[in-house]
Design an enzyme around this catalytic site. Structure first.
Site, PDB file in Angstrom:
ATOM      1  CB  SER A 142     104.128 -29.728  59.139  1.00 25.71           C
ATOM      2  OG  SER A 142     105.151 -29.697  60.130  1.00 25.71           O
ATOM      3  CE1 TYR A 155     102.856 -24.338  60.691  1.00 23.66           C
ATOM      4  CE2 TYR A 155     104.088 -26.012  61.897  1.00 23.66           C
ATOM      5  CZ  TYR A 155     103.787 -25.362  60.715  1.00 23.66           C
ATOM      6  OH  TYR A 155     104.406 -25.740  59.541  1.00 23.66           O
TER       7      TYR A 155
HETATM    8  P1  NDP Z   1     108.867 -19.676  53.969  1.00 27.02           P
HETATM    9  O1  NDP Z   1     108.550 -18.678  55.040  1.00 27.02           O
HETATM   10  O2  NDP Z   1     110.231 -19.644  53.378  1.00 27.02           O
HETATM   11  O3  NDP Z   1     107.792 -19.570  52.800  1.00 27.02           O
HETATM   12  C1  NDP Z   1     106.434 -19.386  53.074  1.00 27.02           C
HETATM   13  C2  NDP Z   1     105.730 -18.971  51.786  1.00 27.02           C
HETATM   14  O4  NDP Z   1     104.326 -18.839  52.078  1.00 27.02           O
HETATM   15  C3  NDP Z   1     106.208 -17.634  51.273  1.00 27.02           C
HETATM   16  O5  NDP Z   1     106.342 -17.705  49.875  1.00 27.02           O
HETATM   17  C4  NDP Z   1     105.100 -16.683  51.650  1.00 27.02           C
HETATM   18  O6  NDP Z   1     104.996 -15.654  50.683  1.00 27.02           O
HETATM   19  C5  NDP Z   1     103.871 -17.597  51.577  1.00 27.02           C
HETATM   20  N1  NDP Z   1     102.770 -17.078  52.372  1.00 27.02           N
HETATM   21  C6  NDP Z   1     102.717 -16.969  53.726  1.00 27.02           C
HETATM   22  N2  NDP Z   1     101.563 -16.395  54.093  1.00 27.02           N
HETATM   23  C7  NDP Z   1     100.867 -16.139  52.935  1.00 27.02           C
HETATM   24  C8  NDP Z   1      99.610 -15.554  52.655  1.00 27.02           C
HETATM   25  N3  NDP Z   1      98.809 -15.105  53.636  1.00 27.02           N
HETATM   26  N4  NDP Z   1      99.225 -15.435  51.372  1.00 27.02           N
HETATM   27  C9  NDP Z   1     100.019 -15.888  50.373  1.00 27.02           C
HETATM   28  N5  NDP Z   1     101.218 -16.450  50.576  1.00 27.02           N
HETATM   29  C10 NDP Z   1     101.644 -16.567  51.842  1.00 27.02           C
HETATM   30  O7  NDP Z   1     108.568 -21.097  54.627  1.00 27.02           O
HETATM   31  P2  NDP Z   1     108.602 -22.577  54.028  1.00 27.02           P
HETATM   32  O8  NDP Z   1     108.971 -22.600  52.607  1.00 27.02           O
HETATM   33  O9  NDP Z   1     109.390 -23.400  54.979  1.00 27.02           O
HETATM   34  O10 NDP Z   1     107.077 -22.971  54.226  1.00 27.02           O
HETATM   35  C11 NDP Z   1     106.241 -23.436  53.187  1.00 27.02           C
HETATM   36  C12 NDP Z   1     105.217 -24.378  53.787  1.00 27.02           C
HETATM   37  O11 NDP Z   1     105.876 -25.483  54.366  1.00 27.02           O
HETATM   38  C13 NDP Z   1     104.344 -23.787  54.890  1.00 27.02           C
HETATM   39  O12 NDP Z   1     103.027 -24.268  54.716  1.00 27.02           O
HETATM   40  C14 NDP Z   1     104.957 -24.356  56.170  1.00 27.02           C
HETATM   41  O13 NDP Z   1     104.008 -24.447  57.202  1.00 27.02           O
HETATM   42  C15 NDP Z   1     105.392 -25.711  55.687  1.00 27.02           C
HETATM   43  N6  NDP Z   1     106.428 -26.398  56.437  1.00 27.02           N
HETATM   44  C16 NDP Z   1     107.649 -25.822  56.690  1.00 27.02           C
HETATM   45  C17 NDP Z   1     108.615 -26.538  57.361  1.00 27.02           C
HETATM   46  C18 NDP Z   1     109.944 -25.963  57.705  1.00 27.02           C
HETATM   47  O14 NDP Z   1     110.596 -26.475  58.644  1.00 27.02           O
HETATM   48  N7  NDP Z   1     110.432 -24.957  57.009  1.00 27.02           N
HETATM   49  C19 NDP Z   1     108.393 -27.939  57.759  1.00 27.02           C
HETATM   50  C20 NDP Z   1     107.073 -28.439  57.453  1.00 27.02           C
HETATM   51  C21 NDP Z   1     106.165 -27.695  56.798  1.00 27.02           C
HETATM   52  P3  NDP Z   1     104.728 -14.100  50.999  1.00 27.02           P
HETATM   53  O15 NDP Z   1     105.309 -13.811  52.352  1.00 27.02           O
HETATM   54  O16 NDP Z   1     105.414 -13.382  49.873  1.00 27.02           O
HETATM   55  O17 NDP Z   1     103.259 -13.989  50.943  1.00 27.02           O
HETATM   56  C1  8X3 Z   2     107.542 -27.032  60.507  1.00 22.77           C
HETATM   57  C2  8X3 Z   2     108.236 -28.081  61.283  1.00 22.77           C
HETATM   58  O1  8X3 Z   2     108.723 -28.967  63.621  1.00 22.77           O
HETATM   59  O2  8X3 Z   2     108.868 -26.563  63.285  1.00 22.77           O
HETATM   60  O3  8X3 Z   2     106.282 -27.449  60.109  1.00 22.77           O
HETATM   61  O4  8X3 Z   2     106.745 -27.664  63.357  1.00 22.77           O
HETATM   62  S1  8X3 Z   2     108.117 -27.792  62.970  1.00 22.77           S
END
Ligand code: NDP
Ligand code: 8X3
Length: 255
Positions: A142, A155
């Protein structure tokens, strides 16, 4: 570049967190590109629905929590012998809360560190001994792993850890011919903020007001680009931001 089919033969992709957001979008694009898939996450209803949609491309549906080391190992062991990933996407992760450090909630901190850091390690430790030369690991970091911001401390720490781990993993796995990449997105509209604000939809929506955030598909496209390069090409790091975001704290919003 949208043509993910022609650069490299599609193989087998193991995606953590395929039940929503980036992981779900990656699964759809990878299925279209011809990959065999293992879809994972904790919500079995979502996994089954995606399996029904993607059909034969889905070889394994594994419902487990990446924080559970034994459960993770069992799930990975349950994959058929011919399903060793050529691409491992370490995507599962979350942010919980925006409290400053002196008001932080221990349980939120544990959820972030145990999922984003230890969960990524659990999956990686189980798969890497089995992966073949020419395979790739793609970690989802991220912008929060490059720049800290107020209310982001734990985070930030977890994603700075992903940034460091990606570099060290790349060095450790170099002699084995396994590439390690990071995709580090800025603000993307998924379920991420609803999770971060514990179901408060108004707070989550406010994060994306006044500009066009990244979509899950924008991030999936970057993952697929890395996955589909010829074997001699290693994309190590992609920082991908909305056009309206210059850093973790600089947004150009129209109100
Ligand atoms: P979502 O919340 O849409 O998806 C998160 C996914 O992670 C879900 O499929 C969830 O599945 C899974 N997950 C969470 N906790 C667990 C766990 N303990 N075990 C197994 N699976 C888990 O968010 P995003 O798609 O946005 O996030 C995906 C990644 O991208 C993360 O690592 C996030 O930190 C990162 N990210 C997101 C950004 C954003 O702005 N959206 C920007 C930068 C990075 P389930 O709940 O079914 O377990
Ligand atoms: C998710 C992006 O800016 O909310 O990783 O941390 S931010």
């Amino acid at each position: 570049m949208k043509n993910h089919e022609t650069q490299n033969a599609p193989g087998r992709m193991f995606i953590t967190g395929a039940t929503s957001g980036f992981g779900e979008a990656i699964a759809r694009m990878a299925a279209k590109a011809g990959y065999a898939l293992a879809l994972t996450g904790r919500r079995s209803d979502r996994l089954k629905a995606l399996q029904a949609e993607l059909g034969d491309a889905v070889q394994h549906v594994l419902c487990f929590d990446v924080r559970d080391r034994e459960g993770t190992a069992e799930a990975i062991l349950s994959c058929s012998a011919d399903f060793i990933p050529t691409v491992l996407v370490n995507n599962a992760g979350l942010a919980v809360g925006r409290e400053p450090i002196d008001q932080g909630i221990y349980n939120d901190w544990d959820r972030m560190i145990d999922t984003n850091v230890k969960g990524l390690l659990n999956v990686t430790r189980e798969w890497t001994p089995l992966m073949a030369p020419g395979s790739r690991i793609i970690n989802i970091g991220s912008v929060a792993g490059r720049q800290a911001y107020p209310g982001g401390a734990v985070y930030n720490a977890s994603k700075f850890a992903v940034h460091g781990l990606t570099q060290a993993m790349r060095m450790d796995l170099l002699p084995r011919g396994i590439q390690v990449a990071q995709v580090a997105p800025g603000a993307a509209e998924t379920e991420f903020s609803v999770v971060r604000f514990k179901g408060d939809e108004a707070a989550a929506n406010a994060v994306y007001g006044g500009y066009t955030p990244l979509s899950a598909e924008d991030v999936a496209d970057a993952v697929m680009y890395i996955a589909s390069r010829p074997e001699h090409v290693s994309i190590q790091d992609v920082l991908i931001m909305p056009a309206a975001q210059a850093s973790a704290y600089h947004f150009h919003k129209l109100q």
